[in-house]
Structure formats: C-alpha cells, structure tokens
Design a protein around this motif. Structure first.
Motif, mmCIF file in Angstrom:
data_model
loop_
_atom_site.group_PDB
_atom_site.id
_atom_site.type_symbol
_atom_site.label_atom_id
_atom_site.label_comp_id
_atom_site.label_asym_id
_atom_site.label_seq_id
_atom_site.Cartn_x
_atom_site.Cartn_y
_atom_site.Cartn_z
ATOM 1 N N VAL A 64 0.949 -1.126 0.084
ATOM 2 C CA VAL A 64 0.161 -0.090 -0.063
ATOM 3 C C VAL A 64 0.858 1.128 0.087
ATOM 4 N N LYS A 65 0.549 2.164 -0.749
ATOM 5 C CA LYS A 65 1.280 3.477 -0.768
ATOM 6 C C LYS A 65 0.118 4.446 -0.583
ATOM 7 N N VAL A 66 0.431 5.545 0.014
ATOM 8 C CA VAL A 66 -0.483 6.723 0.399
ATOM 9 C C VAL A 66 0.042 7.918 -0.438
ATOM 10 N N LEU A 67 -0.464 8.489 -1.399
ATOM 11 C CA LEU A 67 -0.034 9.514 -2.212
ATOM 12 C C LEU A 67 -0.844 10.912 -1.388
ATOM 13 N N THR A 68 0.017 11.910 -0.991
ATOM 14 C CA THR A 68 -0.890 12.968 -0.419
ATOM 15 C C THR A 68 0.127 14.198 -1.040
ATOM 16 N N GLY A 69 -0.810 15.202 -1.571
ATOM 17 C CA GLY A 69 -0.353 16.420 -1.707
ATOM 18 C C GLY A 69 -1.144 17.534 -2.310
ATOM 19 N N PRO A 70 -0.596 18.682 -2.750
ATOM 20 C CA PRO A 70 -1.522 19.833 -2.918
ATOM 21 C C PRO A 70 -1.955 19.491 -4.645
ATOM 22 N N VAL A 71 -3.037 20.149 -4.786
ATOM 23 C CA VAL A 71 -3.741 20.286 -5.937
ATOM 24 C C VAL A 71 -2.879 21.395 -6.837
ATOM 25 N N THR A 72 -2.366 21.235 -7.919
ATOM 26 C CA THR A 72 -1.843 22.150 -8.803
ATOM 27 C C THR A 72 -2.258 22.529 -10.166
ATOM 28 N N PHE A 73 -3.320 21.899 -10.443
ATOM 29 C CA PHE A 73 -3.964 22.485 -11.661
ATOM 30 C C PHE A 73 -5.499 21.628 -11.583
ATOM 31 N N VAL A 74 -6.659 22.564 -11.914
ATOM 32 C CA VAL A 74 -7.975 21.744 -12.362
ATOM 33 C C VAL A 74 -8.322 22.616 -13.487
ATOM 34 N N GLY A 75 -8.857 21.671 -14.485
ATOM 35 C CA GLY A 75 -9.306 22.082 -15.601
ATOM 36 C C GLY A 75 -9.053 21.561 -17.082
ATOM 37 N N GLU A 76 -9.394 22.081 -17.773
ATOM 38 C CA GLU A 76 -9.052 21.418 -19.361
ATOM 39 C C GLU A 76 -7.526 21.860 -19.855
ATOM 40 N N ARG A 77 -6.943 20.817 -20.320
ATOM 41 C CA ARG A 77 -5.796 21.159 -20.938
ATOM 42 C C ARG A 77 -5.634 20.172 -22.273
ATOM 43 N N VAL A 78 -4.595 20.496 -23.160
ATOM 44 C CA VAL A 78 -4.377 19.558 -24.302
ATOM 45 C C VAL A 78 -3.203 18.373 -24.016
ATOM 46 N N ASP A 79 -3.715 17.261 -24.097
ATOM 47 C CA ASP A 79 -2.815 16.336 -23.744
ATOM 48 C C ASP A 79 -1.859 16.126 -24.859
ATOM 49 N N MET A 80 -0.821 15.084 -24.774
ATOM 50 C CA MET A 80 0.137 14.592 -25.481
ATOM 51 C C MET A 80 -0.442 14.187 -26.990
ATOM 52 N N TYR A 81 -1.767 13.735 -27.163
ATOM 53 C CA TYR A 81 -2.376 13.113 -28.345
ATOM 54 C C TYR A 81 -3.019 14.465 -29.020
ATOM 55 N N ASP A 82 -2.826 15.604 -28.521
ATOM 56 C CA ASP A 82 -3.428 16.952 -29.111
ATOM 57 C C ASP A 82 -5.094 16.857 -28.691
ATOM 58 N N GLU A 83 -5.468 16.066 -27.970
ATOM 59 C CA GLU A 83 -6.758 16.298 -27.309
ATOM 60 C C GLU A 83 -7.193 16.949 -26.109
ATOM 61 N N THR A 84 -8.210 17.520 -25.914
ATOM 62 C CA THR A 84 -8.548 17.958 -24.878
ATOM 63 C C THR A 84 -8.957 17.183 -23.630
ATOM 64 N N GLU A 85 -8.272 17.517 -22.312
ATOM 65 C CA GLU A 85 -8.803 16.485 -21.128
ATOM 66 C C GLU A 85 -9.131 17.573 -20.183
ATOM 67 N N ASP A 86 -10.043 17.026 -19.268
ATOM 68 C CA ASP A 86 -10.414 17.848 -18.080
ATOM 69 C C ASP A 86 -9.962 16.954 -16.879
ATOM 70 N N VAL A 87 -8.743 17.507 -16.049
ATOM 71 C CA VAL A 87 -8.080 16.891 -15.240
ATOM 72 C C VAL A 87 -8.057 17.730 -14.000
ATOM 73 N N VAL A 88 -7.601 16.862 -12.983
ATOM 74 C CA VAL A 88 -7.137 17.276 -11.719
ATOM 75 C C VAL A 88 -5.779 16.831 -11.509
ATOM 76 N N GLU A 89 -4.802 17.627 -11.167
ATOM 77 C CA GLU A 89 -3.382 17.341 -10.796
ATOM 78 C C GLU A 89 -2.929 17.594 -9.659
ATOM 79 N N PHE A 90 -2.327 16.761 -8.960
ATOM 80 C CA PHE A 90 -1.869 17.181 -7.756
ATOM 81 C C PHE A 90 -0.315 16.449 -7.722
#
Length: 149
Positions: A64-90
C-alpha cells in the motif's frame, strides 16, 4: 497526513471497500489474474475486492502506498495526443499525478491549493505476454481549502 485525520472538512471522494465506483476496473484486474499461468497472486490474496483480499489488506499484507499532496491544476488542457482533457493534477512524492475529472470528481469543487490523498495498492502478475502491473486506487480523499490554513 495528520491533517486528513484531524480535519472535519475531509471529503471521501470514493472508497472501493464501500462503493462500486471502480467495479469494472476491478473485474478486469481479476480476469487478468485468472489468466495468470500460476495464479500466484490469487493463491496468496484471493480476488481483488473479496473478503479474503480485504482481510489481507487489513493485516498489512498488501503493498500500500499513500499519495498525499497539493492540487496544482484543475481544468481543461491539451494532452500529448493533442486532445482536450479535463483533469485534476496534484503533486505527491515530487511527481505530478493526474486524474480525469469526469471519471472521478467532476461534481466536487476541487481547487488549486486543496489537498488530495489517494490510498493505492498494486497487483503484479505474469501474463503469457510478459509482466503486468495494475494500480488500484482504494480510496481518495479531498481536503478543501488546505492551502488557506
């Protein structure tokens, strides 16, 4: 991690022990385990999500691993395939972790500066085509406004 235990603002986003939010994925993992030539994982822990598997988790036998951290981005962005994705990044363990909002938390007003905690395990198996690793998120928790405290 103490903030998550001590703060009454903590929201559990999902917990696969008590909800079926990841049932399709767990079924796919268990099908993969069934196809494993020696079924070593099944022999040791049982199928993912079974009573036997949760008993192994409770005894600390699963990795088991616990990943804890701050949210650094929320919203739409273009992924590596040039498609728009709606994400939460921490960021946890110094690495960015990205989740699709539509798949997980679209109904929750997560913002930059909030905290996320993901409890995760992994299933390593040998398949006829080679080794395979599944990551299984057991629980996700959100602490809103943690950056303001």
């Amino acid at each position: 991690m103490g903030a998550f235990e001590d703060d009454d603002r903590v929201v559990t986003l999902f917990d696969i022990r008590v909800d079926d939010s990841h049932a399709g994925y767990i079924d796919a993992v268990n099908r993969g385990l069934q196809s494993e030539p020696d079924q070593r994982y099944l022999s040791q822990f049982g199928p993912v999500g079974s009573e036997r598997w949760w008993a192994c988790y409770d005894r600390g036998e699963l990795p088991v691993k616990v990943l804890t951290g701050p949210v650094t981005f929320v919203g739409e962005r273009v992924d590596m395939y040039d498609e728009t994705e709606d994400v939460v990044e921490f960021v946890a363990d110094g690495k960015p972790r990205v989740y699709g909002r539509a798949d997980h938390w679209a109904s929750v007003p997560i913002q930059v500066g909030d905290q996320l905690r993901i409890t995760r395990t992994r299933v390593d198996m040998q398949t006829p085509t080679g080794p395979c690793r599944y990551l299984i998120d057991l629980q996700a928790q959100w602490l809103p406004g943690a950056g303001e405290a």
